[in-house]
Design a protein around this motif. Structure first.
Motif: not given
Length: 163
Positions: A51-58
């Motif tokens: 969760d330490r990046s964008t929603t796409a990375v999540g």
């Protein structure tokens, strides 16, 4: 190894207590990862694996977690089926391993992923303390259940401690 035309007898069987425990621990880890990913990531939308990046990375991290859990589950069931096929499964040790796997994943996730690496929290926008306590206490209960089952399995088999 018995010839294909002869049925397996009790003297042909070699029960594999340690392997039964380890294989089912792998299955337990995979099942708990699936429960976490399905319930907390997909249904409740409380967090992603990372969760330490964008929603796409999540979402990508959730997909990678799901892939890993599925591969582990399939591998575990192939190993389990092999134990069954060879009449080498120790059911009591397998049950213990399953609970140890469940608890191991839960505690690793709660301590390492949530607190040490801070990949994600259980939930955002609330005081996470009761969630952390519930998460980690449930992990300890699962581990203790597995440990008690393992001790009972060892005592019942009379084989001494697991190597």
């Amino acid at each position: 190894m018995t010839p294909p035309d002869r049925p397996v007898t009790a003297s042909d069987r070699h029960i594999e207590t340690r392997t039964s425990l380890v294989v089912c621990a792998l299955i337990g880890v995979a099942v708990m990862a699936a429960v976490d990913e399905i319930v907390f990531h997909q249904i409740l939308h409380w967090h992603h694996f990372y969760d330490r990046s964008t929603t796409a990375v999540g979402l990508l991290s959730d997909g990678l977690l799901h892939t890993a859990e599925l591969l582990l589950l399939v591998a575990g069931f192939f190993l389990y089926a092999d134990l069954r096929r060879r009449h080498a499964l120790a059911p009591a040790h397998a049950r213990a391993g399953f609970f140890l796997g469940l608890g191991t994943f839960q505690l690793f996730d709660g301590i390492v992923d949530h607190k040490l690496l801070r990949l994600h929290q259980i939930r955002y926008g609330v005081d996470v303390t009761p969630y952390d306590w519930a998460w980690n206490i449930s992990a300890v209960i699962l581990l203790l259940t597995g440990a008690v089952l393992a001790l009972r399995a060892v005592r019942a088999s009379g084989a001494g401690p697991l190597p």
